[in-house]
Design a protein around this motif. Structure first.
Motif, PDB file in Angstrom:
ATOM      1  N   ARG A 194      46.586  43.362  38.984  1.00 25.96           N
ATOM      2  CA  ARG A 194      45.514  44.199  38.427  1.00 25.96           C
ATOM      3  C   ARG A 194      46.146  45.216  37.491  1.00 25.96           C
ATOM      4  NH1 ARG A 194      41.531  46.634  42.608  1.00 25.96           N
ATOM      5  NH2 ARG A 194      43.371  47.805  43.291  1.00 25.96           N
ATOM      6  N   CYS A 195      45.657  45.255  36.252  1.00 21.43           N
ATOM      7  CA  CYS A 195      46.223  46.131  35.233  1.00 21.43           C
ATOM      8  C   CYS A 195      46.047  47.595  35.633  1.00 21.43           C
ATOM      9  CB  CYS A 195      45.547  45.864  33.891  1.00 21.43           C
ATOM     10  SG  CYS A 195      46.081  46.985  32.575  1.00 21.43           S
ATOM     11  N   ALA A 199      42.356  47.946  34.581  1.00 20.70           N
ATOM     12  CA  ALA A 199      41.923  47.362  35.871  1.00 20.70           C
ATOM     13  C   ALA A 199      41.536  45.894  35.765  1.00 20.70           C
ATOM     14  CB  ALA A 199      40.780  48.164  36.494  1.00 20.70           C
ATOM     15  N   THR A 200      41.854  45.234  34.648  1.00 22.71           N
ATOM     16  CA  THR A 200      41.564  43.802  34.510  1.00 22.71           C
ATOM     17  C   THR A 200      42.462  42.992  35.448  1.00 22.71           C
ATOM     18  OG1 THR A 200      40.893  44.053  32.198  1.00 22.71           O
ATOM     19  CG2 THR A 200      41.547  41.842  32.922  1.00 22.71           C
ATOM     20  N   LEU A 201      41.862  42.049  36.177  1.00 21.87           N
ATOM     21  CA  LEU A 201      42.631  41.144  37.025  1.00 21.87           C
ATOM     22  C   LEU A 201      43.198  40.013  36.173  1.00 21.87           C
ATOM     23  CD1 LEU A 201      40.256  40.849  40.109  1.00 21.87           C
ATOM     24  CD2 LEU A 201      42.264  42.307  39.877  1.00 21.87           C
ATOM     25  N   CYS A 209      49.477  43.354  30.297  1.00 21.16           N
ATOM     26  CA  CYS A 209      48.049  43.009  30.298  1.00 21.16           C
ATOM     27  C   CYS A 209      47.665  42.356  28.979  1.00 21.16           C
ATOM     28  CB  CYS A 209      47.217  44.269  30.527  1.00 21.16           C
ATOM     29  SG  CYS A 209      45.429  43.978  30.528  1.00 21.16           S
ATOM     30  N   TRP A 217      50.951  47.766  36.436  1.00 26.37           N
ATOM     31  CA  TRP A 217      50.089  46.903  37.231  1.00 26.37           C
ATOM     32  C   TRP A 217      50.348  47.091  38.717  1.00 26.37           C
ATOM     33  CZ3 TRP A 217      52.818  43.375  40.197  1.00 26.37           C
ATOM     34  CH2 TRP A 217      54.126  43.086  39.804  1.00 26.37           C
ATOM     35  N   VAL A 220      46.551  42.742  44.073  1.00 27.19           N
ATOM     36  CA  VAL A 220      45.360  42.639  44.914  1.00 27.19           C
ATOM     37  C   VAL A 220      45.452  41.310  45.651  1.00 27.19           C
ATOM     38  CG1 VAL A 220      42.852  42.433  44.926  1.00 27.19           C
ATOM     39  CG2 VAL A 220      43.960  43.981  43.308  1.00 27.19           C
ATOM     40  N   GLU A 265      37.377  36.345  42.909  1.00 30.25           N
ATOM     41  CA  GLU A 265      37.742  37.541  42.151  1.00 30.25           C
ATOM     42  C   GLU A 265      37.602  37.340  40.643  1.00 30.25           C
ATOM     43  OE1 GLU A 265      39.276  37.790  46.152  1.00 30.25           O
ATOM     44  OE2 GLU A 265      39.458  36.211  44.619  1.00 30.25           O
TER      45      GLU A 265
END
Length: 314
Positions: A194-195, A199-201, A209, A217, A220, A265
């Motif tokens: 997760r960045c 917050a981008t997965l 990212c 990062w 998760v 996710e």
């Protein structure tokens, strides 16, 4: 393998191909076009309603591909080099990496031309796959507007190393960028990045990212729930180490299903689909994560059918 004197002589022969043309005056089969840009964006997960007015830079090589019919303009020198390597026992090939440099965007309607040269041939190298030579080809891609970019493609032509057992499952390639993922798998965790910036997965693991460029990062743990987004059924070649996905036929090497799994996710993972015959796998089929202990050294994440319908396990 050859002795040292022969090896040095052979290397001097193949090194003489450095700087020689691999392709001269190549032309793209089609102009830069919006349908190809759309296909590329969709494959990369861009589901927006609009597409860029220029081709994504990473499509650089796409416009040079010749398809099954190939290209005119290919130099005999490239084939000669490969014939020399084949004749010395370096009969296998694997792509190792590529580098691209972008100088200007390509726009729909532009015609692409390109030239390629054998940029370098390495001395004999010992790798886990076997001993061989790395060959790097540089391609300069142009259009009416001038030089658009450079694409370097590196392969290893090698003689396969002897295996202690043909039944041993191939090992994953672990490097500094994905070591944390495999450490998690050994503990039965499927970890997604997760960045730390947006917050981008993301998956697979990357050092930065691809949305905002941040190098920060965290991880998760995936829930393990997912669905089959797409899949293929492998029939050939048959490797004894890959048992069938059909539990009723243990030890049968093929066919077996390999799926592109859409996790709950939102990211996608490629792995084997188990718990259901290969001919019962369907797009949209629910699956759940499990960990397969291949041997004392290797654990892999795979996905078992969670479908209670036809062909599934309860």
């Amino acid at each position: 393998m050859p002795d040292e004197d022969f090896d040095q002589d052979f290397y001097e022969r193949i090194k003489a191909y450095e700087g020689r043309a691999a392709v001269t005056g190549g032309e793209g089969k089609d102009p830069v076009n919006e349908p190809m840009i759309r296909h590329w964006c969709e494959a990369m997960g861009d589901t927006g309603t609009g597409y860029p007015a220029v081709a994504p830079p990473t499509m650089l090589q796409v416009w040079t591909m010749g398809g099954l019919s190939g290209h005119t303009g290919r130099s005999a020198a490239y084939d000669e080099l490969f014939a020399l390597l084949d004749g010395a026992g370096f009969t296998s090939v694997v792509a190792t990496d590529c580098e691209q440099e972008y100088l200007r965007p390509l726009r729909p309607g532009e015609r692409v031309t390109f030239d390629a040269v054998v940029e370098s041939v390495s001395p004999r190298k010992a790798t886990k796959l076997g001993t061989g030579h790395f060959v790097t080809t540089r391609m300069d891609v142009r259009s009416e507007g001038g030089l658009a970019g450079t694409h370097r493609f590196r392969i290893l032509k090698y003689a396969p190393a002897r295996r202690t057992s043909k039944d041993r499952r191939p090992r994953p390639v672990i490097n500094r960028d994905n070591a944390g993922f495999w450490e998690g798998v050994a503990r039965h965790w499927l970890l997604i990045q997760r960045c730390g910036g947006c917050a981008t997965l993301r998956f697979p693991w990357l050092p930065g990212c691809n949305s905002c460029g941040s190098a920060e990062w965290e991880t998760v743990e995936a829930s393990g729930a997912g669905t089959v987004y797409s899949y293929v059924v492998m029939h050939h070649p048959q490797f004894p180490a890959f048992s069938a996905s059909d539990d009723a036929s243990p030890g049968r090497a093929a066919p077996y299903a390999v799926g592109l799994i859409q996790l709950a996710e939102g990211v996608r993972v490629i792995s084997n689909i188990t718990g259901v015959p290969h001919d019962k796998v369907r797009i949209g089929m629910p699956v759940e994560l499990e960990f397969l202990g291949v041997d004392e050294e290797l654990t892999l994440p795979v996905f078992r059918s969670a479908d209670h319908g036809e062909g599934g396990r309860g």
